[in-house]
Design an enzyme around this catalytic site. Sequence first.
Site, short mmCIF file in Angstrom:
data_model
loop_
_atom_site.label_atom_id
_atom_site.label_comp_id
_atom_site.label_asym_id
_atom_site.label_seq_id
_atom_site.Cartn_x
_atom_site.Cartn_y
_atom_site.Cartn_z
N GLU A 33 -14.36 -0.27 -1.06
CA GLU A 33 -14.50 -0.23 0.41
C GLU A 33 -15.69 0.63 0.84
OE1 GLU A 33 -10.97 0.58 2.73
OE2 GLU A 33 -12.15 0.76 4.58
N GLU A 79 -5.06 4.78 -3.22
CA GLU A 79 -6.46 5.16 -3.04
C GLU A 79 -6.86 6.29 -3.97
OE1 GLU A 79 -7.23 6.05 1.09
OE2 GLU A 79 -6.49 4.10 1.76
N LYS A 84 -0.68 -0.56 -4.26
CA LYS A 84 -2.09 -0.16 -4.23
C LYS A 84 -2.13 1.31 -3.83
CE LYS A 84 -5.07 -1.30 -0.72
NZ LYS A 84 -5.48 0.05 -0.26
N ASP A 114 0.85 -1.20 0.00
CA ASP A 114 0.00 0.00 0.00
C ASP A 114 0.88 1.24 0.00
OD1 ASP A 114 -2.65 0.66 -0.05
OD2 ASP A 114 -3.02 0.23 2.07
O1 KIV Z 1 -4.82 -0.75 4.51
C1 KIV Z 1 -5.47 -1.77 4.31
O2 KIV Z 1 -5.37 -2.78 5.02
C2 KIV Z 1 -6.39 -1.75 3.18
C3 KIV Z 1 -7.42 -2.82 3.10
C4 KIV Z 1 -8.43 -2.62 4.13
C5 KIV Z 1 -7.99 -2.94 1.75
O3 KIV Z 1 -6.34 -0.86 2.39
#
Ligand code: KIV
Length: 266
Positions: free
Chosen positions: A183, A116, A114, A84
Amino acid sequence: MENKITIRTIREMKGRQRIAMLTAHDYPSALYAERAGAQIVLVGDSLGQVVLGYETTVPVTMEEMLHHTRAAGRGCSRALLVADMPFGSYQAGPSQAFDNACRFLKETPAHSVKLEGGVTVAETIRHLVSGGIPVMGHVGLTPQSVYQMGGYRIQGRGEEGLRALMDDARAVQDAGAYSVVLEGIPSEAARKVTEELDIPTIGIGAGPHCDGQVLVSNDLLGLYDRFIPKFVKRYALMGEEMERAFRQFVEEVTEGTFPDEEHSYE
Ligand code: KIV
């Protein structure tokens, strides 16, 4: 590694097999998530709340994410490891995003990042993908924007909400993302987005109609009790079990019954 799960595997699972994604923030959680059969191990920035004890994900840094992605990577060889991108590591634009995403691919075993956002980050996603960096999108309730949203608010409600959600999801797909997390949205909205997109949707608090599901491991293990959202199913109560074991240790040390002969050298 043989049978290594790639972004191609994930794309091909749409309509064939549901995708199970779990978060992992360290070696043991990644190891057990992979052994349990999760196809994707996500080093989520939920790290900030469930491991580092911050109130939100906003303070999480690149260095913290890199450190924990390396640790999780040591426990995971078959699953697709996704890192992330933390708040502030990509919002300044495509060039900043590329530099930071590169760090995940070069300095950790992650094969994807990933991030957002929808329409507003589409250009950034396009830039990363054209530079060879696989991107998983994340739309709907985006926790890094908690202050902008005025709290963790369900998104995609009503006609306008659904239209905005759909625009975001399409923008992420058109920019080249290979999958997208949905989400905090109503089940029906998730169904419509999932039907509309060619790439797999992975839901969290988005009902049963997504192509896959993810939960934060610490939530499903009962290891985080500051806040338990409606969508969290606790499959274990490991926090309570941890406290029980710690309490027994403290008692035995206090009483002088640990260590006994069995746990001592001759
Ligand atoms: O940070 C995280 O764990 C996430 C998930 C909830 C998709 O983005």
